[in-house]
Design a protein around this motif. Structure first.
Motif: not given
Length: 330
Positions: A165-170, A182-183, A206-209
């Motif tokens: 992954m990368n920060e943009h994908a998250f 589930s990454d 900062g993420s809800r996921c």
């Protein structure tokens, strides 16, 4: 056929996350797994590759440390087949989502959760870590659009190809409205046991996921290795994995592959399903796991990269627990 009845809130869950990487895996491995899981009354989540199959591009990894060792241990040619290994090199890569839409819809019709693995498995795995916002968003939205075309609705979840992954994908997860994904992986010792017994669901700051990391080794990470003086083979690998879950009393996430457990390694997966039920686990989907833990306090963890025994290259793993504003570690 339908899934097992809804998971009650008590008892340990063994969440089954199925990565579907290839055209052959979708056409052959997925139906095999649906039949197997249905016989066991098991729930599971199927994560589909939705664009072209360019498996042959993976041959470029020949220069990566550990690549040849893994190939020799896991009989890649035997499990994937010559034709699949030619896609993108000597043969055009078939469009999986276009040519296998009926197979994908049949999984949902059988009662199993379906989500997104990626658009192009090899392209994502080999490039995403250092890619831009525009590249990342384009690839992810291609997969999201194709999922809507196949299923007639947006996807609810995602599991990254190659745990890359990368920060943009998250950030895209929040834009897409995913409650859970589930990454990544939990860190494992040489025998496949968790390094941190408390490893489990977390959020990125900062993420809800909610991230539901894989907590067990995969078959291809174990096969052919010497662990505790014993070579892991198809004859003893199920017993080794069941040894990692015996008496734990905790939830686990196991990642399997349509190309492995859905085909030649199916008998091993049958042993695991039977063994996990005997150990008292409920065989669950990612949605089941999320429903169980969604109201629990979860740590915020930063993104980190780590290496796991039996797999070449670095993967997404949980980083240190992040300190929220106004809190202190002391």
């Amino acid at each position: 056929m339908t899934q097992a009845s809804p998971i009650p809130p008590q008892g340990p869950l063994l969440t089954l996350k199925i990565d579907v990487d290839t055209y052959r895996g979708t056409r052959e491995g997925v139906p095999n797994l649906v039949r197997m899981l249905s016989r066991h009354g098991a729930c599971a989540t199927f994560l589909f590759s939705l664009g072209p199959d360019h498996t042959g591009w993976a041959l470029r990894r020949a220069f990566n440390p550990g690549f040849f060792k893994k190939v020799s241990r896991t009989s890649v040619l035997e499990h994937y087949g010559v034709k699949t290994l030619m896609y993108g090199v000597f043969l055009p890569g078939p469009d999986i989502g276009r040519r296998c839409a009926d197979e994908m819809r049949s999984v949902e019709a059988a009662g199993f959760e379906c989500g997104i693995h990626t658009w192009d498995h090899v392209r994502w795995q080999d490039n995403v870590r250092s890619s831009s916002l525009s590249w990342t968003s384009h690839i992810m939205r291609c997969a999201e659009d194709r999922f809507r075309q196949v299923f007639g609705r947006p996807a609810n979840t995602h599991g990254a190809a190659g745990w890359q992954m990368n920060e943009h994908a998250f950030a895209e997860h929040d834009a897409a409205g995913y409650a859970y994904a589930s990454d990544g992986r939990a860190m494992l010792g040489e025998d496949g046991a968790l390094r941190d017994a408390q490893a489990g669901p977390y959020r990125l700051p900062g993420s809800r996921c909610v991230q539901l990391p894989t907590t067990l080794p995969t078959l291809d990470e174990l096969l052919g290795r010497s662990i505790g003086g014993v070579t892991i083979t198809t004859a003893n690998i199920a017993a080794h994995l069941l040894g990692l879950t015996a008496g734990a009393g905790r939830d686990h996430v196991y990642t399997l592959h349509a190309e492995l457990e859905g085909q030649k390694l199916g008998p091993i997966f049958e042993q695991l399903l039977t063994g996990w039920k005997e150990q008292g686990y409920q065989l669950a989907s990612m949605a089941d796991y999320y429903e169980k833990i969604k109201d629990s306090p979860l740590p915020d963890r930063s993104v980190a990269w780590g290496e796991l025994p039996g797999r070449s290259g670095e993967l997404i793993v949980p980083g240190p627990i992040a300190v929220r504003p106004g809190e202190s570690r002391g």
